[in-house]
Scaffold this active site. Structure first.
Site, PDB file in Angstrom:
ATOM      1  N   GLY A 239       0.836  -1.205   0.000  1.00 45.00           N
ATOM      2  CA  GLY A 239       0.000   0.000   0.000  1.00 45.00           C
ATOM      3  C   GLY A 239       0.866   1.248   0.000  1.00 45.00           C
ATOM      4  CD  GLN A 240      -1.516   6.539  -0.691  1.00 43.09           C
ATOM      5  OE1 GLN A 240      -0.923   7.504  -1.164  1.00 43.09           O
ATOM      6  NE2 GLN A 240      -2.635   6.662  -0.015  1.00 43.09           N
TER       7      GLN A 240
ATOM      8  CB  ALA B 263      -6.570  -0.065   5.837  1.00 43.88           C
TER       9      ALA B 263
ATOM     10  CG  ASP C  63      -8.890  12.442   8.443  1.00 44.71           C
ATOM     11  OD1 ASP C  63      -8.677  11.305   7.956  1.00 44.71           O
ATOM     12  OD2 ASP C  63      -9.065  13.441   7.725  1.00 44.71           O
TER      13      ASP C  63
ATOM     14  CE1 TYR D   2     -10.738   3.531   5.476  1.00 45.20           C
ATOM     15  CE2 TYR D   2     -11.194   5.852   5.929  1.00 45.20           C
ATOM     16  CZ  TYR D   2     -10.298   4.808   5.808  1.00 45.20           C
ATOM     17  OH  TYR D   2      -8.956   5.031   6.043  1.00 45.20           O
TER      18      TYR D   2
ATOM     19  CD1 TRP E 149      -7.825  13.763   3.941  1.00 41.95           C
ATOM     20  CD2 TRP E 149      -7.121  15.789   3.314  1.00 41.95           C
ATOM     21  NE1 TRP E 149      -8.917  14.564   3.797  1.00 41.95           N
ATOM     22  CE2 TRP E 149      -8.530  15.814   3.420  1.00 41.95           C
ATOM     23  CE3 TRP E 149      -6.467  16.967   2.945  1.00 41.95           C
ATOM     24  CZ2 TRP E 149      -9.280  16.953   3.159  1.00 41.95           C
ATOM     25  CZ3 TRP E 149      -7.211  18.113   2.693  1.00 41.95           C
ATOM     26  CH2 TRP E 149      -8.607  18.096   2.788  1.00 41.95           C
TER      27      TRP E 149
HETATM   28  N1  LIG Z   1      -5.177   6.977   2.307  1.00 34.57           N
HETATM   29  C1  LIG Z   1      -5.594   7.921   3.142  1.00 34.57           C
HETATM   30  O1  LIG Z   1      -5.908   9.043   2.737  1.00 34.57           O
HETATM   31  C2  LIG Z   1      -5.670   7.647   4.615  1.00 34.57           C
HETATM   32  C3  LIG Z   1      -6.140   8.658   5.463  1.00 34.57           C
HETATM   33  C4  LIG Z   1      -6.199   8.424   6.833  1.00 34.57           C
HETATM   34  C5  LIG Z   1      -5.793   7.202   7.344  1.00 34.57           C
HETATM   35  N2  LIG Z   1      -5.356   6.228   6.505  1.00 34.57           N
HETATM   36  C6  LIG Z   1      -4.966   4.950   7.092  1.00 34.57           C
HETATM   37  O2  LIG Z   1      -3.568   4.779   6.882  1.00 34.57           O
HETATM   38  C7  LIG Z   1      -3.273   3.395   6.731  1.00 34.57           C
HETATM   39  C8  LIG Z   1      -2.518   3.177   5.427  1.00 34.57           C
HETATM   40  O3  LIG Z   1      -3.336   3.619   4.348  1.00 34.57           O
HETATM   41  P1  LIG Z   1      -2.837   3.598   2.842  1.00 34.57           P
HETATM   42  O4  LIG Z   1      -3.252   4.881   2.233  1.00 34.57           O
HETATM   43  O5  LIG Z   1      -1.409   3.166   2.755  1.00 34.57           O
HETATM   44  O6  LIG Z   1      -3.798   2.444   2.259  1.00 34.57           O
HETATM   45  P2  LIG Z   1      -3.641   1.599   0.934  1.00 34.57           P
HETATM   46  O7  LIG Z   1      -2.673   2.234   0.006  1.00 34.57           O
HETATM   47  O8  LIG Z   1      -5.035   1.329   0.465  1.00 34.57           O
HETATM   48  O9  LIG Z   1      -2.984   0.257   1.472  1.00 34.57           O
HETATM   49  C9  LIG Z   1      -3.702  -0.709   2.164  1.00 34.57           C
HETATM   50  C10 LIG Z   1      -3.135  -2.052   1.779  1.00 34.57           C
HETATM   51  O10 LIG Z   1      -3.906  -3.081   2.419  1.00 34.57           O
HETATM   52  C11 LIG Z   1      -4.095  -4.113   1.484  1.00 34.57           C
HETATM   53  N3  LIG Z   1      -5.259  -4.956   1.741  1.00 34.57           N
HETATM   54  C12 LIG Z   1      -6.565  -4.597   1.725  1.00 34.57           C
HETATM   55  N4  LIG Z   1      -7.344  -5.693   1.906  1.00 34.57           N
HETATM   56  C13 LIG Z   1      -6.507  -6.745   2.043  1.00 34.57           C
HETATM   57  C14 LIG Z   1      -6.694  -8.132   2.236  1.00 34.57           C
HETATM   58  N5  LIG Z   1      -7.907  -8.689   2.342  1.00 34.57           N
HETATM   59  N6  LIG Z   1      -5.598  -8.923   2.314  1.00 34.57           N
HETATM   60  C15 LIG Z   1      -4.353  -8.402   2.198  1.00 34.57           C
HETATM   61  N7  LIG Z   1      -4.105  -7.104   2.007  1.00 34.57           N
HETATM   62  C16 LIG Z   1      -5.174  -6.276   1.921  1.00 34.57           C
HETATM   63  C17 LIG Z   1      -4.292  -3.387   0.172  1.00 34.57           C
HETATM   64  O11 LIG Z   1      -4.121  -4.248  -0.921  1.00 34.57           O
HETATM   65  P3  LIG Z   1      -4.894  -3.901  -2.308  1.00 34.57           P
HETATM   66  O12 LIG Z   1      -4.507  -2.494  -2.653  1.00 34.57           O
HETATM   67  O13 LIG Z   1      -4.400  -4.916  -3.240  1.00 34.57           O
HETATM   68  O14 LIG Z   1      -6.367  -3.995  -1.968  1.00 34.57           O
HETATM   69  C18 LIG Z   1      -3.226  -2.309   0.265  1.00 34.57           C
HETATM   70  O15 LIG Z   1      -1.989  -2.766  -0.213  1.00 34.57           O
HETATM   71  C19 LIG Z   1      -4.626   2.681   6.805  1.00 34.57           C
HETATM   72  O16 LIG Z   1      -4.855   2.253   8.116  1.00 34.57           O
HETATM   73  C20 LIG Z   1      -5.636   3.753   6.443  1.00 34.57           C
HETATM   74  O17 LIG Z   1      -6.908   3.492   6.989  1.00 34.57           O
HETATM   75  C21 LIG Z   1      -5.270   6.426   5.160  1.00 34.57           C
END
Ligand SMILES: NC(=O)c1ccc[n+]([C@@H]2O[C@H](COP(=O)([O-])OP(=O)(O)OC[C@H]3O[C@@H](n4cnc5c(N)ncnc54)[C@H](OP(=O)(O)O)[C@@H]3O)[C@@H](O)[C@H]2O)c1
Length: 288
Positions: free
Chosen positions: A10-11, A59, A101, A124, A149
């Site tokens: 993921g990111q 996530a 957030d 979510y 974000w």
């Molecule tokens: N992005 C935002 O703006 C944001 C804001 C606030 C908080 N957060 C939190 O920050 C954290 C990191 O977020 P991020 O932006 O890095 O999220 P992301 O890029 O969506 O990465 C999440 C990773 O989890 C993997 N995943 C989802 N379902 C899965 C499953 N069943 N089995 C195995 N892997 C699975 C996804 O794989 P796939 O991509 O292949 O589904 C992805 O690689 C999370 O807790 C998120 O809630 C994010």
């Protein structure tokens, strides 16, 4: 130190792989080598790796899709953190979990503190709040880092989208009534490494929930303008005008909080780890 990292592609996970590797052995898993829906395999992995720390960057982050895939969102965002906490306690591993957030309704009007009452507006946010509760309810020592974000240049994010729109559209309309803290995934991963460098005694003593995001806040419009200003390949942009819009101009299945900025002062004073201003982090991110 043995680090078990979930969500490694993921990111945030991608950045964590790099930032955490100087600390020890990082075993990174993502959907390609371990689907979290396979509970038995998840348990086996934790028992086999026997980590000192489980870092959960996985996530279900599809905010709009979650409205129609609630079961899936709850599984990944609530049940999996519950399982991590349960298994971590058995192998005496520390858990680092990330939240959002979007657990807030955005009605407060000033940056949210850890003590403010969450009230998520969508599936979510509710599922992530349930994940926080599951992590807290488990018996493992833990840190819950609420962030906002998150963006990266290597994965689809608001930053990559704005750069793409600016190359295809002469006029951009971006909402200016959604406000929060843009947070570079690199910053969050480096902060996580700095935390682990403090040692487990320190982390156990200060465990709990913290807000960790880019310092300061801005609207999506402020953010988009800054991205375009800092774009190193500005000559590729065809955009002439960037106009403010309202969230209500772009109806989406999930309602988003309008003002969900996080106050991160507790984290900075507790751990003596400074968080860069969001504009400064973006400036560095844009040089890549
Ligand atoms: N992005 C935002 O703006 C944001 C804001 C606030 C908080 N957060 C939190 O920050 C954290 C990191 O977020 P991020 O932006 O890095 O999220 P992301 O890029 O969506 O990465 C999440 C990773 O989890 C993997 N995943 C989802 N379902 C899965 C499953 N069943 N089995 C195995 N892997 C699975 C996804 O794989 P796939 O991509 O292949 O589904 C992805 O690689 C999370 O807790 C998120 O809630 C994010």
């Amino acid at each position: 130190m043995k680090i078990l990292l979930f969500g490694a592609m993921g990111q945030l996970g991608t950045e964590l792989q790099t930032a955490l590797s100087p600390l020890g052995e990082v075993a990174g898993f993502d959907i390609h080598n371990l689907n979290l829906e396979n509970t038995d395999q998840v348990r086996d992995t934790i028992r086999t790796v026997h980590p000192d720390v489980i870092v959960n960057a996985s996530a279900y982050t599809a905010v709009d899709l979650a409205e129609t895939e609630a079961e899936k969102a709850l599984y990944v965002n609530r049940d999996i953190p519950a399982l991590f906490a349960e298994e971590a306690a058995k192998v005496d591993a520390f858990v680092i979990h990330y939240s959002t957030d979007y657990v807030f309704d955005g009605m407060k009007g000033s940056p949210y503190l850890e003590t403010d009452r969450p009230n998520p507006l969508g599936v979510y946010g509710s599922s992530k709040l349930a994940g926080e509760e599951a992590t807290r309810a488990g018996k493992a020592n833990h840190l819950i880092l609420r962030t906002a974000w998150v963006y990266s240049r290597n994965r689809n994010s608001f930053v990559t989208k704005v750069l793409e729109w600016a190359r295809k559209q002469e006029v951009l309309k971006v909402v200016d009534d959604q406000v929060s803290n843009p947070t570079w995934a690199r910053t969050l991963s480096e902060v996580t490494a700095q935390l682990l460098n403090k040692g487990f005694d320190c982390l156990i003593e200060r465990q709990g929930l913290y807000h960790v995001a880019g310092t300061g806040y801005g609207s999506r419009l402020d953010w988009a303008k800054k991205i375009l200003e800092l774009d190193l390949n500005k000559h590729e942009q065809i955009v002439r005008e960037i106009l403010p819009a309202l969230t209500s101009d772009f109806p989406t299945p999930a309602q988003r909080p309008l003002f969900s900025a996080l106050d991160c002062s507790l984290f900075q004073s507790t751990f003596d780890i400074p968080l860069p201003k969001w504009e400064h982090a973006l400036r560095t991110a844009m040089t890549e």
